[in-house]
Design an enzyme around this catalytic site. Structure first.
Site, mmCIF file in Angstrom:
data_model
loop_
_atom_site.group_PDB
_atom_site.id
_atom_site.type_symbol
_atom_site.label_atom_id
_atom_site.label_comp_id
_atom_site.label_asym_id
_atom_site.label_seq_id
_atom_site.Cartn_x
_atom_site.Cartn_y
_atom_site.Cartn_z
ATOM 1 C CG HIS A 1 0.155 -1.296 -16.275
ATOM 2 N ND1 HIS A 1 0.080 -2.592 -15.791
ATOM 3 C CD2 HIS A 1 1.020 -1.335 -17.312
ATOM 4 C CE1 HIS A 1 0.859 -3.368 -16.533
ATOM 5 N NE2 HIS A 1 1.454 -2.635 -17.456
ATOM 6 N N GLY B 1 0.787 -1.231 0.000
ATOM 7 C CA GLY B 1 0.000 0.000 0.000
ATOM 8 C C GLY B 1 0.816 1.276 0.000
ATOM 9 C CD GLU C 1 3.510 2.801 -9.798
ATOM 10 O OE1 GLU C 1 3.513 2.328 -8.644
ATOM 11 O OE2 GLU C 1 3.264 2.138 -10.818
ATOM 12 C CG MET D 1 -1.775 -8.036 -6.352
ATOM 13 S SD MET D 1 -1.171 -7.087 -7.768
ATOM 14 C CE MET D 1 -0.309 -8.374 -8.638
ATOM 15 N NE ARG D 2 -9.453 -12.023 -6.791
ATOM 16 C CZ ARG D 2 -9.458 -13.297 -7.185
ATOM 17 N NH1 ARG D 2 -8.355 -14.012 -7.133
ATOM 18 N NH2 ARG D 2 -10.563 -13.841 -7.635
ATOM 19 C CG ASN E 1 -4.857 -0.515 -12.515
ATOM 20 O OD1 ASN E 1 -4.526 -0.727 -11.340
ATOM 21 N ND2 ASN E 1 -4.292 -1.133 -13.531
HETATM 22 C C1 GRF Z 1 2.325 -0.498 -8.024
HETATM 23 O O1 GRF Z 1 3.645 -0.518 -8.418
HETATM 24 C C2 GRF Z 1 1.400 -0.464 -9.211
HETATM 25 O O2 GRF Z 1 2.028 -0.071 -10.372
HETATM 26 C C3 GRF Z 1 0.910 -1.860 -9.352
HETATM 27 O O3 GRF Z 1 0.934 -2.399 -8.065
HETATM 28 C C4 GRF Z 1 1.911 -1.743 -7.278
HETATM 29 C C5 GRF Z 1 1.311 -1.457 -5.934
HETATM 30 O O4 GRF Z 1 2.261 -1.126 -4.968
HETATM 31 N N1 GRF Z 1 -0.384 -1.855 -9.990
HETATM 32 P P1 GRF Z 1 1.813 -0.620 -3.527
HETATM 33 O O5 GRF Z 1 1.023 -1.718 -2.858
HETATM 34 O O6 GRF Z 1 1.002 0.627 -3.691
HETATM 35 O O7 GRF Z 1 3.093 -0.369 -2.796
#
Ligand code: GRF
Length: 214
Positions: free
Chosen positions: A110, A13, A175, A91-92, A108
């Site tokens: 990515h 997270g 991100e 992760m679903r 989302n």
């Molecule tokens: C991120 O790197 C994102 O790109 C992918 O999942 C990861 C989540 O990381 N979809 P976190 O749980 O926010 O640290």
């Protein structure tokens, strides 16, 4: 009134934390109303609790199929009446019925410059291909995996000598900037999903905003 926002996680997270920090700093006008996990040991649940955000967890393993799990998630989320759903390391794969139910209201992130490298192992694939640029993309979720309209990309120059892990660390730092920013654009209504496309200030926008980082 701020946009009621649900954040869906499965793991550590760090993106969730970026949302929590941006809201706390007054840089993001979203009401984080629920953090949902499909894994009870997801560290993100602790992050939410520390920030006094309600949490919920439903384990997908307890359901016979994707559709019944997704129906249970909808029922739980709807108790909080979210306007916007943020997938942050959730992760679903979502069923078409779920995506349709929250149509145009799911985002989302990515870790690639979509449409390049949908799917897994994006950092290694970008390195192997000798890409000059790599990064991450915030996009609306549609039934097509990693294929919905793109909103915002953050990119950096690839160092051919770096490892996939090093590249991943650099991309994740990006991100944490672009995801809250993109969600803010949607939460404020500047960016909307309409007719399968992204509209910015009322105009169709098939190209995402792009930010370059060191
Ligand atoms: C991120 O790197 C994102 O790109 C992918 O999942 C990861 C989540 O990381 N979809 P976190 O749980 O926010 O640290």
């Amino acid at each position: 009134m701020s946009c009621r926002t649900a954040i869906l996680i499965s793991g550590s997270g760090t993106n969730l934390q970026a949302f929590i920090d941006a809201v706390a700093a007054g840089n993001l006008d979203l009401d984080l109303c629920i953090v949902f996990s499909n894994k009870p040991d997801a560290y993100g649940l602790e992050r939410a609790e520390k920030a006094s955000i309600p949490t919920a967890c439903i384990e997908h393993g307890n359901f016979p199929d994707r559709e019944s799990f997704d129906r249970a998630v909808i029922e739980e989320l709807d108790r909080y009446a979210p306007d916007l759903l943020i997938l942050a390391g959730f992760m679903r794969i979502l069923s078409p019925a779920f995506v349709d139910y929250y149509k145009g209201r799911i985002l989302n992130i990515h870790p690639a410059l979509l449409p390049k490298y949908p799917g897994l192992n994006t950092h290694q694939r970008a390195l192997d291909a000798g890409e000059e640029w790599h990064g991450s993309t915030v996009h609306f979720v549609t039934e097509e995996l990693d294929g919905g309209p793109r909103i915002l990309q953050g990119r950096l120059r690839v160092d051919p000598a770096e490892s996939a892990d090093e590249l991943q660390t650099r991309v994740q730092a990006i991100e944490h900037k672009i995801y809250p920013e993109a969600a803010g654009l949607v939460g404020s209504g500047r960016v909307v999903f309409e007719g399968g496309r992204s509209l910015v200030d009322g105009d169709i926008s098939d190209e995402p905003f792009v930010q370059s980082y060191e």
